[in-house]
Design an enzyme around this catalytic site. Structure first.
Site, short mmCIF file in Angstrom:
data_model
loop_
_atom_site.label_atom_id
_atom_site.label_comp_id
_atom_site.label_asym_id
_atom_site.label_seq_id
_atom_site.Cartn_x
_atom_site.Cartn_y
_atom_site.Cartn_z
N HIS A 1 -10.51 -2.78 -1.59
CA HIS A 1 -11.27 -2.19 -0.60
C HIS A 1 -12.60 -1.37 -1.29
O HIS A 1 -12.11 -0.50 -2.16
CB HIS A 1 -10.71 -1.24 0.29
N HIS B 1 -7.32 -8.30 -2.95
CA HIS B 1 -8.37 -7.84 -2.61
C HIS B 1 -8.49 -6.18 -3.05
O HIS B 1 -7.39 -5.50 -2.99
CB HIS B 1 -9.19 -7.81 -1.15
N TYR C 1 0.81 -1.04 0.29
CA TYR C 1 0.15 -0.21 -0.08
C TYR C 1 0.91 1.20 -0.17
O TYR C 1 1.90 1.19 0.47
CB TYR C 1 -0.74 0.19 1.37
N TYR D 1 -0.67 -9.84 0.25
CA TYR D 1 0.49 -9.28 1.24
C TYR D 1 0.21 -9.94 2.56
O TYR D 1 -0.87 -10.48 3.07
CB TYR D 1 0.14 -7.79 1.22
N ARG E 1 -3.12 -11.87 3.35
CA ARG E 1 -4.38 -11.50 2.74
C ARG E 1 -4.52 -11.88 1.34
O ARG E 1 -3.63 -11.58 0.59
CB ARG E 1 -4.49 -9.98 2.81
#
Ligand SMILES: [Fe+3]
Lengths: 190, 254
Positions: B177, B175, B123, B162, B172
């Site tokens: 969000h 995905h 991120y 990640y 995870r």
């Protein structure tokens, strides 16, 4: 027809560069003489501040209407950045992330027609948002409000702001009781 | 002893079996995750222990909501691959779908916001310390308004998986969000879209917090070859249904 809803998922820890926007917490037009400040800390079940909560606020327009006005996160089509609110319209919508101390500050106008600001809480670890209300104590008739009057006094107090100074109101949120403090009352709408 | 995937997986299947048993015994189907889902450790101190208090007031402010308009998005906000001078690394994708209310009506002119990791699973957030490269040409934030049919569309790149610190070897699944508004504040939805066939889905306590199998499946997009563009991008379709109080389904949509 009744479709099944898409499930909620946690907002996670990394929304911070995506959802908060400049002036998200400044719902009142700048310099408005009736502006109030509502602020507080979000706590977890150990009493610790929650540094990664995202709060959203919604309230009726200055005429008491529920239609809302666009322009909360006005963008700049030239740079792609944020212009901020236009300084005139009251959109009724605020969004603010808690800081490293779990603290938030909202600047808005007193709600019209009701005594409360509607609040939603998102956070890492929270699977679905929580709804609550910040009732401004000085403009709330507790006995006449069906929600407040249905609650035991200790729980009722969690929905009422505390006046700190003229136009400055404290509203803390406790996601879970910590053995000392009452848990904030959270709401559902059937 | 550090928590292992085996510990978490055992808790995940216990929670699912307890849910299935409860439904078999007559409990209602649960579309949303329980807020106290212990396999996701961060939930333990962050869920209320008291039951929610029901507000049946037809005049409740929460039955209306904020509105957004053309000033709140720019034309490029829906294309996450064009927000920098160069092109981001990764597999270019489009993600499209309709936002509906539970009565099946399109949710029009409402704000859809997305954020995601880059192709390496990193991120653009200072607190993400995953040892994967940042991409100077990818921030991973997008916005759009739904059109008159309730449709949204984003152009982006497929995010990477990640690691996170829920337990040892926690990863995870890929995905995106999503944050959505309906016409009532009670319809507010923050969720995550997953990709079909992701091998990490069974291991992830956040996905598995949705213990109902059919509900969990609704978090997974469909690969739609008809949406893929020759020599350009792969297409995924994901429709979203906003929950909300019964009162908002029978009102006139706007
Ligand atoms: Fe994520």
């Amino acid at each position: 027809m009744s479709l099944s809803p898409t499930p909620s998922q946690t907002v996670g820890p990394f929304y911070g560069y995506a959802l908060p926007f400049p002036d998200g917490e400044n719902v009142a037009p700048a310099g408005h003489p009736e502006m109030i400040t509502v602020h507080g800390v979000v706590h977890d079940g150990a009493g610790a501040p929650v540094p990664d909560a995202l709060l959203e606020f919604w309230q009726p327009g200055v005429d008491g209407s529920r239609r809302g006005v666009a322009g909360s996160l006005r963008r700049d089509p030239v740079t792609g950045g944020f212009l901020g609110r236009n300084g005139l319209d009251f959109t009724g919508f605020g969004r603010v992330a808690t800081d490293a101390d779990g603290h938030y500050t909202l600047r808005t106008l007193p709600p019209v027609g009701v005594g409360y600001l509607s609040v939603t809480v998102f956070a890492r670890g929270l699977m679905r948002q929580l709804h609550t209300r910040a009732y401004l104590r000085e403009q709330t008739d507790i006995a006449a409000d069906p929600l407040l009057s249905s609650l035991a006094p200790g729980r009722q107090a969690t929905l009422l702001t505390t006046r700190e100074q003229d136009k400055i109101h404290r509203f803390d949120i406790r996601l879970q009781e910590d053995g000392v403090h009452e848990e904030t009352v959270f709401l559902e709408f059937p | 002893m550090p928590l292992t995937q085996a510990d978490i997986s055992a808790e995940i299947s216990q929670a699912r079996e307890a849910y299935l048993k409860a439904v078999a015994a007559g409990d209602p189907v649960r579309d949303h995750p329980a807020r106290d889902y212990a396999p996701y450790r961060s939930s333990v101190l962050r869920h209320p222990k008291q039951p929610l208090v029901s507000v049946g007031d037809p005049e409740a402010v929460e039955l209306s909501g904020p509105v957004f308009g053309v000033t709140d998005v720019t034309a490029l906000d829906h294309d996450l691959t064009r927000q920098h001078v160069g092109e981001p690394h990764g597999e270019r994708i489009t993600v499209t779908g309709r936002v509906l209310d539970r009565a099946g009506r399109p949710v029009r002119g409402q704000l859809v916001e997305i954020w995601q990791a880059n192709a390496s699973g990193r991120y653009a957030h200072q607190r993400d310390d995953h040892a994967a490269p940042l991409d100077p040409n990818f921030t991973g934030v997008g916005r759009c308004l739904t059109n008159d049919d309730g449709e949204y569309q984003f152009v982006t790149i497929k995010p990477g998986a990640y690691p996170w610190r829920n337990h040892v070897n926690a990863w995870r699944p890929a995905h995106i969000h999503f944050s959505l508004f309906g016409t009532a504040f009670t319809q507010r939805l923050v969720t995550q879209m997953y990709f079909p066939g992701d091998p990490l889905l069974p291991y992830d306590p956040i996905v598995q917090s949705v213990t109902d199998d059919a509900a969990r499946q609704r978090l997974v997009a469909t690969y739609d070859h008809g949406l893929s563009r020759p020599e350009w991008s792969l297409g995924y379709r994901w429709d979203i249904v906003l929950d909300g109080p019964a009162a908002t389904w029978i009102e006139e949509g706007r």
